[in-house]
Design a protein around this motif. Structure first.
Motif, PDB file in Angstrom:
ATOM      1  N   ILE A   1       0.844  -1.205   0.000  1.00 39.89           N
ATOM      2  CA  ILE A   1       0.000   0.000   0.000  1.00 39.89           C
ATOM      3  C   ILE A   1       0.877   1.251   0.000  1.00 39.89           C
ATOM      4  O   ILE A   1       0.615   2.216  -0.732  1.00 39.89           O
ATOM      5  CB  ILE A   1      -0.972  -0.019   1.198  1.00 39.89           C
ATOM      6  CG1 ILE A   1      -2.000  -1.143   1.025  1.00 39.89           C
ATOM      7  CG2 ILE A   1      -1.672   1.329   1.343  1.00 39.89           C
ATOM      8  CD1 ILE A   1      -2.876  -1.366   2.235  1.00 39.89           C
ATOM      9  N   VAL A   2       1.919   1.263   0.817  1.00 42.18           N
ATOM     10  CA  VAL A   2       2.834   2.407   0.858  1.00 42.18           C
ATOM     11  C   VAL A   2       3.514   2.590  -0.494  1.00 42.18           C
ATOM     12  O   VAL A   2       3.643   3.709  -1.004  1.00 42.18           O
ATOM     13  CB  VAL A   2       3.863   2.239   1.996  1.00 42.18           C
ATOM     14  CG1 VAL A   2       4.968   3.275   1.888  1.00 42.18           C
ATOM     15  CG2 VAL A   2       3.172   2.314   3.340  1.00 42.18           C
ATOM     16  N   GLN A   3       3.948   1.502  -1.113  1.00 37.96           N
ATOM     17  CA  GLN A   3       4.604   1.577  -2.419  1.00 37.96           C
ATOM     18  C   GLN A   3       3.655   2.115  -3.492  1.00 37.96           C
ATOM     19  O   GLN A   3       4.044   2.943  -4.320  1.00 37.96           O
ATOM     20  CB  GLN A   3       5.132   0.196  -2.828  1.00 37.96           C
ATOM     21  CG  GLN A   3       5.981   0.219  -4.060  1.00 37.96           C
ATOM     22  CD  GLN A   3       7.235   1.076  -3.880  1.00 37.96           C
ATOM     23  OE1 GLN A   3       7.871   1.049  -2.835  1.00 37.96           O
ATOM     24  NE2 GLN A   3       7.564   1.838  -4.898  1.00 37.96           N
ATOM     25  N   ILE A   4       2.404   1.645  -3.475  1.00 38.87           N
ATOM     26  CA  ILE A   4       1.412   2.140  -4.440  1.00 38.87           C
ATOM     27  C   ILE A   4       1.210   3.638  -4.257  1.00 38.87           C
ATOM     28  O   ILE A   4       1.153   4.401  -5.222  1.00 38.87           O
ATOM     29  CB  ILE A   4       0.082   1.369  -4.292  1.00 38.87           C
ATOM     30  CG1 ILE A   4       0.240  -0.068  -4.792  1.00 38.87           C
ATOM     31  CG2 ILE A   4      -1.045   2.065  -5.044  1.00 38.87           C
ATOM     32  CD1 ILE A   4      -0.939  -0.963  -4.464  1.00 38.87           C
ATOM     33  N   PHE A   5       1.101   4.084  -3.001  1.00 41.27           N
ATOM     34  CA  PHE A   5       0.907   5.506  -2.731  1.00 41.27           C
ATOM     35  C   PHE A   5       2.110   6.322  -3.206  1.00 41.27           C
ATOM     36  O   PHE A   5       1.944   7.375  -3.834  1.00 41.27           O
ATOM     37  CB  PHE A   5       0.667   5.726  -1.236  1.00 41.27           C
ATOM     38  CG  PHE A   5       0.499   7.165  -0.872  1.00 41.27           C
ATOM     39  CD1 PHE A   5      -0.678   7.828  -1.141  1.00 41.27           C
ATOM     40  CD2 PHE A   5       1.532   7.872  -0.267  1.00 41.27           C
ATOM     41  CE1 PHE A   5      -0.839   9.165  -0.813  1.00 41.27           C
ATOM     42  CE2 PHE A   5       1.388   9.201   0.060  1.00 41.27           C
ATOM     43  CZ  PHE A   5       0.199   9.848  -0.212  1.00 41.27           C
ATOM     44  N   GLU A   6       3.294   5.847  -2.915  1.00 44.66           N
ATOM     45  CA  GLU A   6       4.498   6.576  -3.340  1.00 44.66           C
ATOM     46  C   GLU A   6       4.601   6.642  -4.857  1.00 44.66           C
ATOM     47  O   GLU A   6       4.950   7.680  -5.417  1.00 44.66           O
ATOM     48  CB  GLU A   6       5.739   5.921  -2.752  1.00 44.66           C
ATOM     49  CG  GLU A   6       5.874   6.152  -1.263  1.00 44.66           C
ATOM     50  CD  GLU A   6       7.060   5.424  -0.656  1.00 44.66           C
ATOM     51  OE1 GLU A   6       7.725   4.640  -1.375  1.00 44.66           O
ATOM     52  OE2 GLU A   6       7.325   5.657   0.530  1.00 44.66           O
ATOM     53  N   ASN A   7       4.290   5.550  -5.531  1.00 43.53           N
ATOM     54  CA  ASN A   7       4.321   5.550  -7.000  1.00 43.53           C
ATOM     55  C   ASN A   7       3.275   6.495  -7.582  1.00 43.53           C
ATOM     56  O   ASN A   7       3.511   7.136  -8.610  1.00 43.53           O
ATOM     57  CB  ASN A   7       4.098   4.139  -7.542  1.00 43.53           C
ATOM     58  CG  ASN A   7       5.277   3.239  -7.293  1.00 43.53           C
ATOM     59  OD1 ASN A   7       6.378   3.698  -7.019  1.00 43.53           O
ATOM     60  ND2 ASN A   7       5.036   1.940  -7.362  1.00 43.53           N
ATOM     61  N   ALA A   8       2.120   6.578  -6.945  1.00 46.26           N
ATOM     62  CA  ALA A   8       1.058   7.457  -7.445  1.00 46.26           C
ATOM     63  C   ALA A   8       1.395   8.931  -7.226  1.00 46.26           C
ATOM     64  O   ALA A   8       1.043   9.784  -8.038  1.00 46.26           O
ATOM     65  CB  ALA A   8      -0.267   7.115  -6.765  1.00 46.26           C
TER      66      ALA A   8
ATOM     67  N   ALA B   1       4.548  10.280  -6.844  1.00 46.44           N
ATOM     68  CA  ALA B   1       5.854  10.687  -7.381  1.00 46.44           C
ATOM     69  C   ALA B   1       5.745  11.656  -8.557  1.00 46.44           C
ATOM     70  O   ALA B   1       6.489  12.662  -8.586  1.00 46.44           O
ATOM     71  CB  ALA B   1       6.667   9.457  -7.753  1.00 46.44           C
ATOM     72  N   PRO B   2       4.857  11.447  -9.538  1.00 47.58           N
ATOM     73  CA  PRO B   2       4.794  12.413 -10.643  1.00 47.58           C
ATOM     74  C   PRO B   2       4.398  13.827 -10.196  1.00 47.58           C
ATOM     75  O   PRO B   2       4.812  14.816 -10.795  1.00 47.58           O
ATOM     76  CB  PRO B   2       3.732  11.851 -11.569  1.00 47.58           C
ATOM     77  CG  PRO B   2       3.642  10.396 -11.243  1.00 47.58           C
ATOM     78  CD  PRO B   2       3.975  10.301  -9.796  1.00 47.58           C
ATOM     79  N   PHE B   3       3.624  13.940  -9.142  1.00 46.95           N
ATOM     80  CA  PHE B   3       3.167  15.244  -8.687  1.00 46.95           C
ATOM     81  C   PHE B   3       4.210  15.952  -7.820  1.00 46.95           C
ATOM     82  O   PHE B   3       4.217  17.170  -7.716  1.00 46.95           O
ATOM     83  CB  PHE B   3       1.855  15.109  -7.887  1.00 46.95           C
ATOM     84  CG  PHE B   3       0.747  14.513  -8.713  1.00 46.95           C
ATOM     85  CD1 PHE B   3       0.112  15.242  -9.700  1.00 46.95           C
ATOM     86  CD2 PHE B   3       0.344  13.209  -8.491  1.00 46.95           C
ATOM     87  CE1 PHE B   3      -0.895  14.694 -10.459  1.00 46.95           C
ATOM     88  CE2 PHE B   3      -0.673  12.648  -9.243  1.00 46.95           C
ATOM     89  CZ  PHE B   3      -1.287  13.389 -10.241  1.00 46.95           C
ATOM     90  N   LEU B   4       5.071  15.164  -7.199  1.00 47.79           N
ATOM     91  CA  LEU B   4       6.068  15.749  -6.308  1.00 47.79           C
ATOM     92  C   LEU B   4       7.456  15.749  -6.920  1.00 47.79           C
ATOM     93  O   LEU B   4       8.446  15.961  -6.234  1.00 47.79           O
ATOM     94  CB  LEU B   4       6.082  14.981  -4.973  1.00 47.79           C
ATOM     95  CG  LEU B   4       4.762  14.988  -4.210  1.00 47.79           C
ATOM     96  CD1 LEU B   4       4.848  14.113  -2.982  1.00 47.79           C
ATOM     97  CD2 LEU B   4       4.379  16.413  -3.817  1.00 47.79           C
ATOM     98  N   GLY B   5       7.544  15.473  -8.195  1.00 48.59           N
ATOM     99  CA  GLY B   5       8.846  15.506  -8.876  1.00 48.59           C
ATOM    100  C   GLY B   5       9.731  14.339  -8.517  1.00 48.59           C
ATOM    101  O   GLY B   5      10.938  14.452  -8.588  1.00 48.59           O
ATOM    102  N   GLY B   6       9.168  13.246  -8.074  1.00 54.79           N
ATOM    103  CA  GLY B   6       9.938  12.063  -7.753  1.00 54.79           C
ATOM    104  C   GLY B   6      10.726  12.188  -6.462  1.00 54.79           C
ATOM    105  O   GLY B   6      11.704  11.465  -6.276  1.00 54.79           O
ATOM    106  N   SER B   7      10.320  13.090  -5.576  1.00 58.51           N
ATOM    107  CA  SER B   7      11.097  13.322  -4.360  1.00 58.51           C
ATOM    108  C   SER B   7      10.623  12.476  -3.171  1.00 58.51           C
ATOM    109  O   SER B   7      11.020  12.726  -2.069  1.00 58.51           O
ATOM    110  CB  SER B   7      11.027  14.805  -3.968  1.00 58.51           C
ATOM    111  OG  SER B   7       9.700  15.165  -3.689  1.00 58.51           O
ATOM    112  N   LEU B   8       9.772  11.513  -3.409  1.00 60.69           N
ATOM    113  CA  LEU B   8       9.364  10.645  -2.286  1.00 60.69           C
ATOM    114  C   LEU B   8      10.411   9.632  -2.119  1.00 60.69           C
ATOM    115  O   LEU B   8      10.807   8.843  -1.638  1.00 60.69           O
ATOM    116  CB  LEU B   8       8.005   9.986  -2.569  1.00 60.69           C
ATOM    117  CG  LEU B   8       6.796  10.847  -2.347  1.00 60.69           C
ATOM    118  CD1 LEU B   8       5.524  10.100  -2.712  1.00 60.69           C
ATOM    119  CD2 LEU B   8       6.694  11.298  -0.913  1.00 60.69           C
TER     120      LEU B   8
END
Length: 77
Positions: A61-68, A70-77
């Motif tokens: 679940i954490v990985q899915i959230f981070e992948n979702a 990432a495009p909005f935060l410039g990949g900084s997660l």
């Protein structure tokens, strides 16, 4: 055995004229008691499902959230 035809048909009941929709809705809302035990049960069951899913698949679940995100935060997660 035969049933007389008039017994098969209901007698015409003269009803009072219907009140406007808003008056009927306000009356119904004012008299609504609610189903508190039902809503409590639904809330507890939903919370139980969330906890069970989180316990089983928290990493995914954490990985899915981070992948979702990432495009909005410039990949900084």
């Amino acid at each position: 055995m035969s049933i007389h035809r008039s017994r098969l048909h209901r007698r015409a009941v003269h009803r009072a004229p219907r009140r406007p929709l808003t008056a009927r809705l306000l009356t119904r809302l004012a008299s609504e008691q609610g189903d508190v035990p039902g809503w409590v049960l639904i809330t507890l069951m939903t919370a139980g499902i969330v906890v069970a899913l989180w316990a089983v698949a928290s990493d995914q679940i954490v990985q899915i959230f981070e992948n979702a995100m990432a495009p909005f935060l410039g990949g900084s997660l």
